[in-house]
Scaffold this active site. Sequence first.
Site, PDB file in Angstrom:
ATOM      1  N   ASP A 171       8.374  -0.625  -3.336  1.00 12.11           N
ATOM      2  CA  ASP A 171       7.287  -1.123  -4.297  1.00 12.11           C
ATOM      3  C   ASP A 171       7.606  -1.410  -5.744  1.00 12.11           C
ATOM      4  OD1 ASP A 171       5.129  -3.418  -4.439  1.00 12.11           O
ATOM      5  OD2 ASP A 171       4.594  -1.896  -2.683  1.00 12.11           O
ATOM      6  N   TRP A 203      -1.828  -6.494   1.343  1.00 11.00           N
ATOM      7  CA  TRP A 203      -2.938  -7.450   0.281  1.00 11.00           C
ATOM      8  C   TRP A 203      -4.669  -6.381  -0.166  1.00 11.00           C
ATOM      9  CZ3 TRP A 203      -4.332 -11.998   3.575  1.00 11.00           C
ATOM     10  CH2 TRP A 203      -5.596 -11.523   4.631  1.00 11.00           C
TER      11      TRP A 203
END
Length: 511
Positions: free
Chosen positions: A284, A189
């Site tokens: 990603d 995160w």
Amino acid sequence: MAQDLRQFLALLEARGQLRRITAAVDPELELAAVADRVLAMGGPGLVFENVIGSPWPVAINLLGTVERVVWAMGMEQPEELERLGERLASLQQLQPPKRPKELVAMGGLLWDVLRARPDRDLLPPCQQVVLEGEAVNLDALPLLRPWPGDGGFIVNLGLVVTRDPETGVPNVGVYRLQRQSQRTMTVHWLSVRGGARHLRKAEAMGKPLEVAIAVGVHPLLILAAATPIPVHLSEWFFAGLYGGKGVRLARCRTVDLEVPAQSEIVLEGQIHPGERQADGPFGDHMGFYGGIEDSPLIRLKAVTHRRRPTFLATFSGRPPKEEAMLAIALNRIYTPILRQQIPDVKDFFLPMDALSYKLAVIAIDKAYAGQARRAAMAFWGVLPQFTYTKFVVVVDETINVRDPRQVLWAVSAKVDPQRDVLVIADSPFDSLDFASERIGLGGRMAIDATTKVGPERRHDWGRALGRDKATEARITERWSELGLDDVGRTSPDPVLFGYGMENLLARLGRL
């Protein structure tokens, strides 16, 4: 509001937007490759019922079109998303009613608030099967490895629940998790996210941070978790506002947290102070592999699940991907809220092809010199998520922010780079952005593509071309007489000529 993933699957199936695949498929590389090709074609959601290595099916691509995202919100048309945003904006800044009509409207809003309160389920379906301690085994789950350079198997669409150790307010986020062993995972995160803030507080107090991960929830709950909301508000409350009914929650078995009672699978654990492990690399949303980072390590204490649960998955990569479709819907919802918080802003757009957050186009009603820069600075500061927006293009409200032709015209016709470009150096930045000279620290740029007024200009500007409405109306009336019916009476289709791939894909999904 349906709060059950199974009900949403049934809805998609009834509308011809779900395909069940019974052939054996490998969760390592193969499953994501099939899903990626189907999504790029605007195809249906998929359920792989024969996943090698696991008895549980995998659902993926459920939110692969804007249309299906709208259905997940209990709506039928994308235009309804902005009306929802208007209700949310009203709730964020309630004003005393001055007229009977406003009093009635406020009564409706307060009723929405009452209905949105979470409820408790004492016999939750998500705890039909309970595994604790040595019985916990992540290898039983059909975890995916989407890209060949990925560092391991992942959970990419679970709701990660934590609680502020000081205030007790929960945070629900969608973060990537990597399997490290049969009973451990790392969580990736960014530092501005709620879970990261909670961990910093817990570690400062010398306490472990409790974590619960709900996998296989109704997509509406995922949308609520992905919505940029003020820190003091709960995502459960927002989910209730979205759906018109409070979320049914269940208390976890081994941690003091609550999760959606109808989750397919729940993972419960703790992050102990200072425990980190290498996480990554992974493909990603930037279209590259991320680096290897030391990330918080979750030690699992329990796994609970429904009987024969469905594992809900997704994967990241260069758009179009499911996360981009979610961002398009959230853009529509958040537009009225942004207008309220920054009154200068009349409209804004985050193009999918710019990764849904790296570039923002903002339209303002230009009234004074310097207003465009003021609007750009306000946008960067209104929410932590927008600090990662590299480029802000500010245009006049006459420009359709969703039409790249109009935006490019405004930039080309109204910008002098030595006057209209603002660059801010060395600001906190997205660690996944490899274009930055230093990871986690980068620049941002605002481009003032508005008409210049007052001291912003030193000479007269040309008068903009345009036809009067009467002429345009007369031409429309004479279209058949001119023999042009096969050409059409209106301007070119905005889906194909300016509104971007996201709308084209949404249209393909309806064919």
